[in-house]
Each structure stands twice: as structure tokens, then as C-alpha cells.
Design a protein around this motif. Structure first.
Motif, PDB file in Angstrom:
ATOM      1  N   TYR A 267       0.833  -1.214   0.000  1.00 18.79           N
ATOM      2  CA  TYR A 267       0.000   0.000   0.000  1.00 18.79           C
ATOM      3  C   TYR A 267       0.867   1.264   0.000  1.00 18.79           C
ATOM      4  O   TYR A 267       0.671   2.169  -0.812  1.00 18.79           O
ATOM      5  N   VAL A 268       1.861   1.308   0.876  1.00 22.15           N
ATOM      6  CA  VAL A 268       2.642   2.554   0.970  1.00 22.15           C
ATOM      7  C   VAL A 268       3.527   2.740  -0.270  1.00 22.15           C
ATOM      8  O   VAL A 268       3.727   3.869  -0.718  1.00 22.15           O
ATOM      9  N   CYS A 269       4.008   1.637  -0.842  1.00 17.09           N
ATOM     10  CA  CYS A 269       4.801   1.767  -2.089  1.00 17.09           C
ATOM     11  C   CYS A 269       3.932   2.384  -3.173  1.00 17.09           C
ATOM     12  O   CYS A 269       4.365   3.293  -3.900  1.00 17.09           O
ATOM     13  N   HIS A 270       2.708   1.907  -3.302  1.00 13.33           N
ATOM     14  CA  HIS A 270       1.827   2.416  -4.358  1.00 13.33           C
ATOM     15  C   HIS A 270       1.438   3.867  -4.089  1.00 13.33           C
ATOM     16  O   HIS A 270       1.397   4.685  -5.009  1.00 13.33           O
ATOM     17  N   GLU A 271       1.186   4.190  -2.830  1.00 16.46           N
ATOM     18  CA  GLU A 271       0.823   5.569  -2.490  1.00 16.46           C
ATOM     19  C   GLU A 271       1.975   6.520  -2.819  1.00 16.46           C
ATOM     20  O   GLU A 271       1.763   7.597  -3.377  1.00 16.46           O
ATOM     21  N   LEU A 272       3.184   6.126  -2.445  1.00 19.72           N
ATOM     22  CA  LEU A 272       4.335   6.991  -2.734  1.00 19.72           C
ATOM     23  C   LEU A 272       4.525   7.158  -4.237  1.00 19.72           C
ATOM     24  O   LEU A 272       4.809   8.252  -4.715  1.00 19.72           O
ATOM     25  N   ALA A 273       4.372   6.049  -4.966  1.00 17.69           N
ATOM     26  CA  ALA A 273       4.555   6.113  -6.430  1.00 17.69           C
ATOM     27  C   ALA A 273       3.531   7.051  -7.049  1.00 17.69           C
ATOM     28  O   ALA A 273       3.842   7.793  -7.981  1.00 17.69           O
ATOM     29  N   LYS A 274       2.304   7.025  -6.512  1.00 20.10           N
ATOM     30  CA  LYS A 274       1.245   7.858  -7.105  1.00 20.10           C
ATOM     31  C   LYS A 274       1.359   9.312  -6.654  1.00 20.10           C
ATOM     32  O   LYS A 274       1.185  10.227  -7.430  1.00 20.10           O
ATOM     33  N   LYS A 275       1.656   9.511  -5.373  1.00 23.89           N
ATOM     34  CA  LYS A 275       1.567  10.870  -4.827  1.00 23.89           C
ATOM     35  C   LYS A 275       2.892  11.630  -4.831  1.00 23.89           C
ATOM     36  O   LYS A 275       2.897  12.841  -4.672  1.00 23.89           O
ATOM     37  N   GLN A 276       4.007  10.927  -4.966  1.00 26.85           N
ATOM     38  CA  GLN A 276       5.307  11.622  -4.909  1.00 26.85           C
ATOM     39  C   GLN A 276       6.166  11.254  -6.119  1.00 26.85           C
ATOM     40  O   GLN A 276       7.388  11.111  -5.997  1.00 26.85           O
ATOM     41  N   LYS A 277       5.497  11.131  -7.258  1.00 27.84           N
ATOM     42  CA  LYS A 277       6.177  10.654  -8.477  1.00 27.84           C
ATOM     43  C   LYS A 277       7.407  11.505  -8.813  1.00 27.84           C
ATOM     44  O   LYS A 277       8.506  11.003  -9.007  1.00 27.84           O
ATOM     45  N   SER A 278       7.203  12.835  -8.831  1.00 27.23           N
ATOM     46  CA  SER A 278       8.308  13.668  -9.319  1.00 27.23           C
ATOM     47  C   SER A 278       9.476  13.672  -8.331  1.00 27.23           C
ATOM     48  O   SER A 278      10.639  13.712  -8.741  1.00 27.23           O
ATOM     49  N   ILE A 279       9.174  13.587  -7.044  1.00 26.35           N
ATOM     50  CA  ILE A 279      10.288  13.534  -6.076  1.00 26.35           C
ATOM     51  C   ILE A 279      11.052  12.223  -6.233  1.00 26.35           C
ATOM     52  O   ILE A 279      12.286  12.202  -6.237  1.00 26.35           O
TER      53      ILE A 279
END
Ligand code: ATP
Length: 452
Positions: A267-279
Motif C-alpha cells: 500500500y505505501v509503495c503504491h501511495e508513494l509512487a502515485k503521490k510523490q512521483k516527481s520527487i
């Protein structure tokens, strides 16, 4: 007035208004590219400065973005020009100007300045290129402004938010254990002593033992708190103070415990990938790597891991600890995390339940992150039987007197229960490909660093 109307009203006031006029809407620098052709007001710190003939290029940062502003001597009044001449890196400035497209600007847009002012000039900034890591750590109160660190902190904030979201959605409650304790959770050798009036107390290594008491009141709890460990290690994955997420669950066996962990990490991997893509991309982490993380993760027993290491030519035998070097070998080629299960009892904490299928081992699992990173989570099913706990404490020479309250909770309505601890900085080190976990915390504490 609605928020939208208020914003439009304030924007309307910028046109024609000067820098001193009070009522201006501030534009965030990550929004500038959406405002082409408009006049905007921005405030921030000078990130870089360049001079070419009669033009000053001042890159401004505000924590949300970085935008180039151009101040042309023949287009601004004398005071604006003089301010743009005098600023240092990290001076605080405010300006009004029009957003224009310009391919040469780092973000493809720049602000053509009408009015520019230094709000706080300060002293010349002591950080320049090519300074040593140690020197940057000596002045971490200033180097914390570096983009790489700020971006890692943003990722960490997202990680913590996503973990909380995941657990809150499953009706966990967050609890706060004490940080000043009388006994050890993770072994006496890494305890920090503090003077507590006329007694000695220890800084918390983990909130787990207290969570074990609370799960008898409510079955699903977690702690998000600092852990203090007097680790003499100088590895890129150890600090003396780090932030640990520690869920503890009543009526969970070790399989349920591992399932919860892998679902949370997915869950957290997917959330980070979606919400912090550019970082993530700035850290050269392809968000697709994180989107590909998928539970269930493989499980490798300690015994099998020893065989695998031997096959790779490593000199190791059953009973030896699997440390950083071995974890690196086991995970180097992987792209998914893996659980290392059932380690020898003698190597593990006193509260871990014996493995009924092989009593030399316990019902534990470390989650190892891929790409050679290694342990990010340690978890186990806990001993729930009073007599088993006493025997284990004796075997590990623990003073029962220090644990009376903990033993007590095993006398009254104890149930099978499990939990785990995840080092938040270690997870960020993996996800952002950081060389060291010190960059995932604003002010790292290690064996030789207690300042600033
Ligand atoms: P290691 O063997 O890597 O030192 P550990 O077995 O002592 O770790 P645990 O006691 O299981 O670790 O702690 C749970 C988690 O907390 C670890 O999986 C790791 O992510 C994190 N952690 C533990 N010690 C440290 C430390 N000194 N600095 C940063 N994170 C840590």
C-alpha cells in the motif's frame, strides 16, 4: 466571500499594486507554470544567482518549487535593481512580476520582474559546492535546506501519512508509550541511561512491551515514536535515534502478522509512487519499481538462507547471525521484499515465541528490502504463556524484577498476539535510493554526532 472569490479579489489587487501594498495573494512557486501571462507576487529564499550584462537572474525557492526571476536594469526602478545586486544565497526576497515562457529557464517559465525587494539579507551563506559530508552535517541546521534532504523529508512525511492511513482504515488506534523506562526491550547493550531524580532510567528502545499491555484493552494498536539505541555501529543504516512504526495485534499469529506487513508495504509503495512521483524521479527511483511491489512476498527460513549463503561461497554456519553483509547478498538481485523467518532462538529477543516445528528457532520474521538494502522490519509472534516467558528470561539472564509489570500482563487474560517494528528512515533509504539513512531525518543522531 468564497475562497475562490477571495483569491480572485486578491489577485486583482496585485495588478498595479506595489510590493508594499498589504493585500496581495502569494503565489506558490509550484503553481507559477500555470500562470503564464499573469502578474504574480512571490516570496522565498534565493537559491542561486547569476549575472549577465545588465540582467540579474535570481532563482527563488519557497519549499514548493524553484523559479527563475529575471531583473533587467532598464526595466525596474533603481531600488529593485540594487536589491537584486546585493542579495546572497539564502537571502529572503519578495517580488512582483509577469510569468513568461522561456525554454532557457530551468522550469521552462520565468518571472519577468517589475519590482524586487530584499526582505532579509543576512550574512553570506556558508555552504558552497563540494563541501564534505561531515562539514555539511556540522551545519545541518543550514544544510537541511538542501533540495535532496527536503525531498527525502517530504517522502518520509508521505510514508508516515500512508502508514497511518493504512492502519487507521483497519481500525487500529495510535497510542503513546513512555519514552523513559526502567528496563530494556531489545537487550541491555544498547540502552541509553538518563538520570531520573535519584534513580536511573533508560530511553525507550521500542514501545512494544507497553503495546502488549494495551492490546488486552483494544486489540489493534500502533506506535509511531522515536527509538533510542546506543548502537556503536557506523553503518549507513544505523542511528542512535530513529523513528519506528510499531503495530501490535491481539489474536494475530505470525502468518497474519506477515500478511499485514506485506499488505502495508504494498500500500505505501503504491501511495508513494502515485503521490510523490516527481520527487522519486529526482532520486532516480522509477515510480514503476514501487508500483510493481506486490504482496505476498517470498518467505525464506533462516536455515534455507544459511544454505543459500554457503552455496554462494560465504563462510557461515547454522547459528551465526545474518547481518548487513549477508542480507546484502541475499537481496542484491531481488526487486521485491522478502521475509527471513525462523531465526535461532539464542540470537533473538526474549519475547519471541518458540517455533513449534523447530524449537531451536522462533516465530519471527525480518522483512528484507530488495536491491541489497536488507532489513526494514523486524517482527514476531510474542510469547503469551507466562511459564514460557519466565524460562526464556532466565535463559537470557534478564532480571525478572525489572519486568514484573510485563510478566503481570501474562497472568491476566493473555491471548496470542504479534507485532512488528518498521524503521521509517530505512524504508525511505530503500525507496529514495539514499546512500545513508541520515538523509531521511532532519537532525541525525549517531555515535559521533549529537550536534546540532
Ligand atoms: P539491525 O539488526 O539491522 O540492527 P534490529 O534487528 O536491531 O536491526 P529491530 O529491533 O527488529 O532491529 O527493530 C525494528 C526495525 O527498526 C528494524 O527492522 C529497522 O528498520 C529499524 N532499526 C533498528 N535499529 C535501527 C537503528 N539503529 N537505526 C535505524 N533504524 C533501526
Amino acid at each position: 466571500m468564497s475562497l475562490k472569490a477571495l483569491k480572485e479579489h486578491k489577485l486583482a489587487e496585485i495588478i498595479g499594486a506595489g510590493l508594499e501594498s498589504e493585500d496581495k495573494a502569494l503565489t506558490r512557486l509550484d503553481d507559477v507554470k500555470n500562470r503564464i501571462g499573469e502578474e504574480i507576487f512571490v516570496r522565498g529564499w534565493v537559491y542561486r544567482k547569476r549575472h549577465l550584462n545588465d540582467v540579474n537572474f535570481v532563482l527563488v525557492r519557497d519549499g514548493f518549487g524553484i523559479i527563475q526571476s529575471t531583473i533587467r536594469k532598464n526595466e525596474v526602478d533603481k531600488s529593485s535593481w540594487d536589491y537584486s545586486e546585493e542579495v546572497y544565497i539564502e537571502s529572503v526576497v519578495k517580488l512582483i512580476g509577469t510569468v513568461i515562457e522561456d525554454e532557457r529557464a530551468p522550469e521552462g517559465v520565468e518571472i519577468k520582474v517589475r519590482e524586487f525587494k530584499t526582505e532579509f539579507k543576512g550574512d553570506p551563506f556558508p555552504i558552497s559546492k563540494d563541501q564534505s559530508t561531515e562539514m555539511l552535517l556540522d551545519i545541518r541546521h543550514l544544510s537541511v535546506r538542501k533540495q535532496g534532504i527536503m525531498n527525502a523529508l517530504k517522502l518520509k512525511a508521505q510514508l508516515v501519512r500512508s502508514c497511518r492511513e493504512f492502519l487507521d482504515n483497519r481500525e487500529f488506534i495510535e497510542i503513546q508509550p513512555p519514552m523513559l523506562n526502567v528496563s530494556a526491550c531489545e537487550g541491555g547493550s544498547t540502552l541509553f541511561e538518563v538520570k531520573y531524580f535519584d534513580k536511573i532510567a533508560y530511553l525507550s528502545q521500542s514501545g512494544q512491551l507497553y503495546s502488549e499491555a494495551v492490546v488486552a484493552a483494544y486489540p489493534l494498536v500502533y506506535v509511531m515514536a522515536p527509538s533510542f539505541r546506543a548502537e556503536p555501529s557506523r553503518t549507513p543504516r544505523h542511528m542512535t535515534e530513529f523513528w519506528q512504526l510499531e503495530p501490535e495485534m491481539a489474536f494475530y499469529n505470525q502468518n497474519m502478522n506477515m500478511k499485514l506487513q506485506e499488505e502495508m508495504i504494498e500500500y505505501v509503495c503504491h501511495e508513494l509512487a502515485k503521490k510523490q512521483k516527481s520527487i522519486l524521479e529526482r532520486f532516480k527511483r522509477d515510480p514503476k519499481d514501487l508500483l510493481a511491489i506486490k504482496a505476498p512476498f517470498d518467505r525464506i527460513t533462516y536455515t534455507k538462507a544459511i544454505d543459500m549463503l554457503k552455496e554462494k561461497g560465504i563462510e557461515i554456519k547454522w547459528g551465526d547471525g545474518i547481518g548487513l553483509d549477508e542480507e546484502k547478498i541475499l537481496t542484491k538481485e531481488l526487486s521485491q521484499p522478502v521475509f527471513l523467518t525462523n531465526q535461532p532462538k539464542v540470537l533473538r529477543a526474549f519475547y519471541m515465541k518458540e517455533n513449534p516445528e523447530d524449537p531451536r528457532t522462533v516465530l519471527d520474521a525480518d522483512m528484507l528490502a530488495p536491491e541489497g538494502i536488507g532489513e526494514i522490519i523486524g517482527g514476531s509472534e510474542r510469547i503469551s504463556d507466562y511459564n514460557e516467558l519466565i524460562l526464556r528470561m532466565k535463559a537470557q539472564n534478564l532480571n525478572q524484577k525489572d519486568y514484573e509489570w510485563y510478566l503481570d500482563i501474562h497472568k491476566y487474560g493473555q491471548v496470542p498476539h504479534s507485532g512488528f517494528g518498521m524503521g521509517t528512515e530505512r524504508v525511505i533509504r530503500w525507496m529514495a535510493k539514499l546512500e545513508t539513512i541520515r538523509d531521511a531525518i532532519p537532525f541525525p543522531r549517531t555515535m559521533n554526532r549529537l550536534y546540532p
